[in-house]
Design an enzyme around this catalytic site. Structure first.
Site, PDB file in Angstrom:
ATOM      1  N   LYS A   1      19.379 -22.457   2.546  1.00 17.48           N
ATOM      2  CA  LYS A   1      19.374 -21.713   3.806  1.00 17.48           C
ATOM      3  C   LYS A   1      20.496 -22.254   4.678  1.00 17.48           C
ATOM      4  O   LYS A   1      20.903 -23.407   4.518  1.00 17.48           O
ATOM      5  CB  LYS A   1      18.030 -21.904   4.533  1.00 17.48           C
ATOM      6  CG  LYS A   1      17.743 -20.860   5.590  1.00 17.48           C
ATOM      7  CD  LYS A   1      17.093 -19.617   5.014  1.00 17.48           C
ATOM      8  CE  LYS A   1      16.815 -18.583   6.077  1.00 17.48           C
ATOM      9  NZ  LYS A   1      16.004 -17.470   5.577  1.00 17.48           N
TER      10      LYS A   1
HETATM   11  P1  NAD Z   1      16.043  -9.019  12.945  1.00 16.14           P
HETATM   12  O1  NAD Z   1      17.052  -9.791  13.744  1.00 16.14           O
HETATM   13  O2  NAD Z   1      16.443  -7.730  12.350  1.00 16.14           O
HETATM   14  O3  NAD Z   1      14.737  -8.750  13.836  1.00 16.14           O
HETATM   15  C1  NAD Z   1      14.093  -9.773  14.522  1.00 16.14           C
HETATM   16  C2  NAD Z   1      13.030  -9.133  15.392  1.00 16.14           C
HETATM   17  O4  NAD Z   1      12.275 -10.171  16.027  1.00 16.14           O
HETATM   18  C3  NAD Z   1      13.603  -8.281  16.534  1.00 16.14           C
HETATM   19  O5  NAD Z   1      12.805  -7.118  16.673  1.00 16.14           O
HETATM   20  C4  NAD Z   1      13.452  -9.180  17.752  1.00 16.14           C
HETATM   21  O6  NAD Z   1      13.312  -8.458  18.957  1.00 16.14           O
HETATM   22  C5  NAD Z   1      12.158  -9.895  17.416  1.00 16.14           C
HETATM   23  N1  NAD Z   1      11.996 -11.126  18.182  1.00 16.14           N
HETATM   24  C6  NAD Z   1      12.885 -12.123  18.370  1.00 16.14           C
HETATM   25  N2  NAD Z   1      12.388 -13.073  19.173  1.00 16.14           N
HETATM   26  C7  NAD Z   1      11.134 -12.670  19.503  1.00 16.14           C
HETATM   27  C8  NAD Z   1      10.106 -13.202  20.313  1.00 16.14           C
HETATM   28  N3  NAD Z   1      10.263 -14.363  20.941  1.00 16.14           N
HETATM   29  N4  NAD Z   1       8.939 -12.512  20.414  1.00 16.14           N
HETATM   30  C9  NAD Z   1       8.768 -11.321  19.794  1.00 16.14           C
HETATM   31  N5  NAD Z   1       9.722 -10.759  19.017  1.00 16.14           N
HETATM   32  C10 NAD Z   1      10.888 -11.419  18.876  1.00 16.14           C
HETATM   33  O7  NAD Z   1      15.518 -10.060  11.847  1.00 16.14           O
HETATM   34  P2  NAD Z   1      14.804  -9.733  10.464  1.00 16.14           P
HETATM   35  O8  NAD Z   1      15.842  -9.749   9.410  1.00 16.14           O
HETATM   36  O9  NAD Z   1      13.906  -8.563  10.610  1.00 16.14           O
HETATM   37  O10 NAD Z   1      13.948 -11.062  10.271  1.00 16.14           O
HETATM   38  C11 NAD Z   1      12.666 -11.234  10.858  1.00 16.14           C
HETATM   39  C12 NAD Z   1      11.936 -12.343  10.132  1.00 16.14           C
HETATM   40  O11 NAD Z   1      11.837 -12.003   8.752  1.00 16.14           O
HETATM   41  C13 NAD Z   1      12.589 -13.727  10.176  1.00 16.14           C
HETATM   42  O12 NAD Z   1      11.580 -14.711  10.181  1.00 16.14           O
HETATM   43  C14 NAD Z   1      13.341 -13.785   8.864  1.00 16.14           C
HETATM   44  O13 NAD Z   1      13.565 -15.116   8.432  1.00 16.14           O
HETATM   45  C15 NAD Z   1      12.367 -13.069   7.981  1.00 16.14           C
HETATM   46  N6  NAD Z   1      12.939 -12.527   6.749  1.00 16.14           N
HETATM   47  C16 NAD Z   1      13.961 -11.634   6.778  1.00 16.14           C
HETATM   48  C17 NAD Z   1      14.460 -11.132   5.582  1.00 16.14           C
HETATM   49  C18 NAD Z   1      15.528 -10.071   5.551  1.00 16.14           C
HETATM   50  O14 NAD Z   1      15.862  -9.622   4.437  1.00 16.14           O
HETATM   51  N7  NAD Z   1      16.072  -9.637   6.656  1.00 16.14           N
HETATM   52  C19 NAD Z   1      13.950 -11.581   4.360  1.00 16.14           C
HETATM   53  C20 NAD Z   1      12.897 -12.487   4.374  1.00 16.14           C
HETATM   54  C21 NAD Z   1      12.405 -12.955   5.571  1.00 16.14           C
END
Ligand code: NAD
Length: 426
Positions: free
Chosen positions: A116
Site C-alpha cells: 500500500k
Molecule cells: P472515494 O474517494 O471515491 O470516496 C470516499 C467517500 O468517503 C466519499 O463519498 C467521501 O465523501 C466519503 N468520506 C470521506 N470522509 C468522510 C467522513 N469523515 N465521513 C463520511 N464520509 C466520508 O474512495 P473509494 O475508492 O470509494 O474508497 C472508499 C473506501 O473503500 C476506502 O476505505 C478504500 O480504502 C476502500 N476501498 C476502495 C477500493 C477501490 O477500488 N476504490 C477497493 C477496496 C477498498
C-alpha cells in the site's frame, strides 16, 4: 494480544490501525496449526519506504510532502495495493492497509502479496498541475521498489485513473519503455480494464447477495444505508437499488441525508458528480451526523474511511448485515459488540476484494495485450467472489468463528504455506 508482545513503538492504549491488525493476527494464530511457527512473518512488513516529495507550487514556493510505500508480504507474488492521498495518512495506517491487502489478495486467491502507498496531503488544496508534479515525484521516489513484477499500485481514497496514468507515464519514462502493467485502475485507453471502476462496489454487492441468501434476507425491498458515496459506496448503492433494495440513508463528508421511501440513487449519483457530495440533494431530508448509525435498515455499508464503527455507535446499529466496503471501518471492540448482537459482518478483507480482483484481470490483460469484454470481466469477478465467500463461510461454520476470523484463517494459511514451501533465504 498481550501488551508484552506489542512492538515498542505501539502505545497499548492507542493501538492505531497497525495495532488493530496485529490483534487480528493474534486472534487467528490458534487456528493455524503447524504454520503458526511462521506467524511472526505476518507481524512485520517486509519493507517500508518513507520518501520526501518536494514540489514547486503554482505560486513559486516549495512544499514538501511525506509519502510511503509499504510492502507487507511478497510470499505469494508481487506487492499489490492502492495509493491514498489524504492529510491524515500515517505510516501506521499504510502498514495496516498493506497487511490487509496481503490478507485480501490471499482470500480471493490472486497471485499477489500485499502492499500500500500514501501521501500525507489534502489533494483538494492542490491545483491539477501541482497534483501531477506531486504524483510524478512520488512515483520516481518509490520507483526503486515498484514495477510490473515487483509491486503494482492502484487507486485508493482521493486517487483515480488520471493519477494512475501519471504514475504509469513517469515509471515508463524513467525505465525507457511503456510499462502498462506497473499500475492498475488506469484509463481504458492506456491499458485499463473495462469494469475496473465499478469492480469494488460490484464485489460488495455480490457478497451481500450471497450472505442474504444464506441468512434468509430478501434483497428486494431491503433497506440499505451507505456511508461514503464515492467509487465503492456509490456503485454498491446503485447495484442494490437496481436489485430492488431501498437506499434510505447516505452519509459522506458533505452531509447525511435520509429518505424513508428510498433515495433516487441515479439522481443522487448525478448530484454527487456535479457538486462533489450528497449535501444539498433535493430528494431527501437532512439527518444529524450521529443519527446515521442508528437508522432503521437491514444492510449497512460503511464505504468511507477506517475506524467509523466504534464501541460508541456499534450498539445503535439496527442492520442485520454490515458489508465493509471501506478498509478497516470497524474497530475490534465494535466488531465484538456487533457479533454479540447477532449482526453478520462481511469483513473488508473479503467484501471489498472485487477491486483487486479486476486489477488482477487488468494486469493479466496488460501482459498479454489482449483485452476482455466487460461481460467476461463481470462474470469472472462474480465467480471468484462467490467462491471465495463460500470458502470463508464454510471455515466460519466449521470453527464457529466470525467471518473476519475465518477470512484471516484462510488467508494466513495460504500466505504462510507459501512462506514455508519457499523457505528462508539464504
Ligand atoms: P472515494 O474517494 O471515491 O470516496 C470516499 C467517500 O468517503 C466519499 O463519498 C467521501 O465523501 C466519503 N468520506 C470521506 N470522509 C468522510 C467522513 N469523515 N465521513 C463520511 N464520509 C466520508 O474512495 P473509494 O475508492 O470509494 O474508497 C472508499 C473506501 O473503500 C476506502 O476505505 C478504500 O480504502 C476502500 N476501498 C476502495 C477500493 C477501490 O477500488 N476504490 C477497493 C477496496 C477498498
Amino acid at each position: 494480544m498481550t501488551s508484552h508482545t506489542l512492538p515498542s513503538y505501539l502505545d497499548p492504549n492507542h493501538l492505531g490501525p497497525w495495532g488493530i491488525y496485529l490483534q487480528q493476527v493474534d486472534r487467528v494464530t490458534p487456528y493455524l496449526g503447524s504454520l503458526a511457527r511462521w506467524v511472526e512473518t505476518l507481524k512485520r512488513p517486509k519493507r517500508a519506504l518513507i520518501v520526501d516529495i518536494p514540489i514547486e507550487l503554482d505560486n513559486g514556493t516549495i512544499a514538501h510532502y511525506e509519502g510511503y510505500r509499504v510492502q507487507h508480504n511478497l510470499s505469494r507474488g508481487p506487492g499489490k495495493g492502492g495509493v491514498r492521498y489524504h492529510q491524515d495518512v500515517t505510516l501506521s495506517e499504510v502498514m495496516a492497509l498493506s497487511a490487509w491487502m496481503s490478507i485480501k489478495n490471499a482470500a480471493v486467491n490472486v497471485p499477489y502479496g500485499g502492499a500500500k502507498g500514501g501521501i500525507r496531503v489534502d489533494p483538494k488544496t492542490l491545483s491539477t498541475a501541482e497534483l501531477e508534479r506531486l504524483t510524478r515525484r512520488y512515483t520516481s521516489e518509490i520507483g526503486i521498489i515498484i514495477g510490473p513484477s515487483k509491486d503494482i499500485p492502484a487507486p485508493d481514497v482521493n486517487t483515480n485513473g488520471q493519477v494512475m496514468a501519471w504514475m504509469m507515464d513517469t515509471y515508463s519514462m524513467n525505465t525507457g519503455a511503456t510499462a502498462t502493467g506497473v499500475v492498475t485502475g488506469k484509463p481504458v485507453d492506456i491499458g485499463g480494464s473495462l469494469g475496473r471502476v465499478e469492480a469494488t462496489g460490484r464485489g460488495v454487492f455480490t457478497v451481500g447477495v450471497e450472505a442474504a441468501k444464506l441468512t434468509g434476507l430478501t434483497i428486494a425491498g431491503a433497506r440499505v444505508a451507505v456511508q461514503g458515496f464515492g467509487n465503492v459506496g456509490g456503485t454498491a448503492g446503485k447495484l442494490f437499488a437496481e436489485a430492488g433494495a431501498k437506499v434510505v440513508a447516505v452519509q459522506d463528508h458533505t452531509g447525511t441525508i435520509h429518505n424513508d421511501r428510498g433515495l433516487d440513487v441515479p439522481a443522487l449519483l448525478e448530484h454527487v458528480r456535479k457538486t462533489g457530495g450528497v449535501g444539498g440533494f433535493a430528494g431527501a431530508d437532512v439527518m444529524a451526523k450521529d443519527e446515521f448509525w442508528g437508522v432503521a435498515c437491514d444492510i449497512l455499508i460503511p464505504a468511507a474511511l477506517e475506524g467509523q464503527i466504534t464501541k460508541d455507535n456499534a450498539g445503535k446499529i439496527q442492520a442485520k448485515l454490515v458489508i465493509e466496503g471501506a478498509n478497516g471501518p470497524t474497530t475490534p471492540e465494535a466488531d465484538d459488540i456487533l457479533n454479540d448482537k447477532g449482526v453478520l459482518v462481511l469483513p473488508d478483507v473479503i467484501a471489498n476484494a472485487g477491486g483487486v480482483t479486476v486489477s488482477y484481470f487488468e494486469w493479466v490483460q496488460d501482459f498479454s495485450s489482449f483485452f476482455w469484454t466487460e461481460d467476461e470481466i463481470n462474470a469472472r469477478l462474480v465467480r471468484i467472489m462467490q467462491n471465495a465467500f463460500a470458502a470463508v463461510w464454510q471455515v466460519a461454520q466449521e470453527n464457529k468463528v466470525s467471518l473476519r476470523t475465518a477470512t484471516f484463517i484462510v488467508s494466513c494459511k495460504r500466505i504462510l504455506h507459501a512462506r514455508e514451501v519457499r523457505g528462508l533465504y539464504p
